[in-house]
Design an enzyme around this catalytic site. Structure first.
Site, PDB file in Angstrom:
ATOM      1  N   THR A  51       0.996  -1.228  -0.093  1.00 30.41           N
ATOM      2  CA  THR A  51       0.265  -0.001   0.048  1.00 30.41           C
ATOM      3  C   THR A  51       0.784   1.224  -0.011  1.00 30.41           C
ATOM      4  OG1 THR A  51       0.045   0.142   2.403  1.00 30.41           O
ATOM      5  CG2 THR A  51      -1.867  -1.089   1.350  1.00 30.41           C
ATOM      6  N   ASP A  52       0.442   2.240  -0.597  1.00 32.80           N
ATOM      7  CA  ASP A  52       0.752   3.599  -0.109  1.00 32.80           C
ATOM      8  C   ASP A  52       0.519   3.799   1.448  1.00 32.80           C
ATOM      9  OD1 ASP A  52       1.705   6.156  -0.024  1.00 32.80           O
ATOM     10  OD2 ASP A  52       0.926   6.906  -1.677  1.00 32.80           O
ATOM     11  N   TRP A  53       1.330   4.719   1.914  1.00 30.50           N
ATOM     12  CA  TRP A  53       1.204   4.791   3.401  1.00 30.50           C
ATOM     13  C   TRP A  53       0.040   5.215   4.089  1.00 30.50           C
ATOM     14  CZ3 TRP A  53       5.162   2.401   1.647  1.00 30.50           C
ATOM     15  CH2 TRP A  53       5.989   1.962   2.516  1.00 30.50           C
TER      16      TRP A  53
END
Length: 355
Positions: free
Chosen positions: A226-228
């Site tokens: 995931t993106d953060w």
């Protein structure tokens, strides 16, 4: 780079883990580290931003980073061997800072002048973006450091960046937005990052595109991260082809995902596939016993500066020259450099590209 670990070896490791241990591996241990599992010889893997350098786990002026030209300047070089050499420099920086995974390249496109992260991306052209990104990936991964193709997919605007739903036709999606990521997979990239945005009504961390075309059609065998903070629910992303939630140690996975597997709402085979991909990555970067990682060449500061100077010159485009350039040093006494950037040069953007 040594050969990939045989999947049968990885499956033996997976068989040694409880469901709870497997699920724990699917969320980061800290902001920048994945979880380790000593029982199978798995250490934590360290990730770091970003496209213009390797920051490390902390923003600290006592541990400075080499600063590359912006991604747009790299594409403006039209020089894949030079980009590949700069990828090797990023790998050397990663090794110097104890980093296993570099969160680059950004393969999104300059689709609108309002895009707030264009300086992290290569160009408006999917062919140039794909070829430049592939060269950077090859340069990084040749030394046993992982590259990450981001942000999958159509993540080209910062307006409503966490919630925007991009409505796009199948043809435009394939020929424009997905094309650079396909090139990254062909180059052998080890991670792909799912963006915050949605595409045609579905958020990317749960999107069918993570399975097809990414994994089933293109044959991507790495980790979808995931993106953060982009993971917002437990079951849909777990049933989709998402593999790793960052940052940690808290995410919608954990006890909720364990219970979903026990209740039959998520197949344990899906969890096993995610863990297998994570262990495959660990083997590639030397984080899984027996550990092996290619030695990254140590670069002398003088050589690094020469490479960066060559890259800056190659990425600069002269729009016009009415018989003035090149200047003759023998005929000059002084040179005036005028403007705000003469006093305070702006050499980098912020956010993920800041070092």
């Amino acid at each position: 780079m040594g050969p990939d670990r045989d999947d049968r070896v990885l499956d033996r490791h997976i068989a040694e883990l409880t469901l709870e241990q497997k699920v724990r591996l699917l969320t980061g241990a800290t902001t920048w580290r994945t979880a380790g599992e000593s029982g199978i010889g798995l250490r934590e893997m360290v990730m770091s931003d970003g496209p213009a350098g390797v920051r490390g786990e902390a923003w600290d002026e006592r541990r400075p980073s080499v600063l590359l030209p912006s991604a747009s300047a790299l594409a403006a070089m039209w020089d894949e061997p030079l980009v590949e050499e700069l990828g090797g420099l990023l790998a050397a920086e990663a090794a110097r800072k104890g980093v296993d995974v570099v969160l680059a390249p950004a393969l999104n496109l300059h689709r609108t002048p309002l895009g707030g992260r264009h300086f992290e991306c290569f160009s408006e052209d999917p062919e140039l973006t794909g070829r430049t990104g592939a060269a950077l990936i090859r340069g990084i991964q040749a030394h046993g450091v992982a590259a990450t193709a981001k942000h999958f997919v159509a993540n080209d605007s910062e307006t409503d960046r966490l919630t925007v739903d991009v409505r796009v036709s199948e043809r435009a999606l394939r020929e424009v937005y997905l094309a650079p990521f396909e090139a990254a997979v062909e180059a052998g990239v080890w991670l792909v990052m799912a963006g915050y945005n949605g595409v045609n009504g579905v958020t990317m961390t749960s999107h069918p595109l993570l399975d097809a075309p990414l994994k089933r059609e293109w044959g991507f065998d790495g980790v979808v991260v995931t993106d953060w903070g982009a993971l917002r629910s437990a079951e849909e992303p777990a049933r989709a082809a998402l593999d790793l939630a960052m940052p940690g140690p808290h995410s919608p996975w954990g006890t909720a995902l364990v219970q979903a597997v026990k209740d039959g709402r998520v197949a344990e085979a899906a969890v096993d596939d995610k863990v297998r991909r994570l262990l495959r990555l660990a083997g590639r970067v030397g984080a899984l016993a027996p550990r092996r990682r290619d030695r990254v060449p140590v670069r002398r500061s003088r050589d690094t500066r020469a490479l960066l100077r060559r890259a800056v010159a190659a990425g600069s485009v002269l729009l016009g020259n009415r018989g003035v350039l090149p200047l003759d040093p023998a005929e000059l006494s002084t040179v005036a450099v005028i403007g705000a950037h003469a006093a305070s040069p702006r050499t980098q953007g912020g956010g993920s590209a800041g070092v």
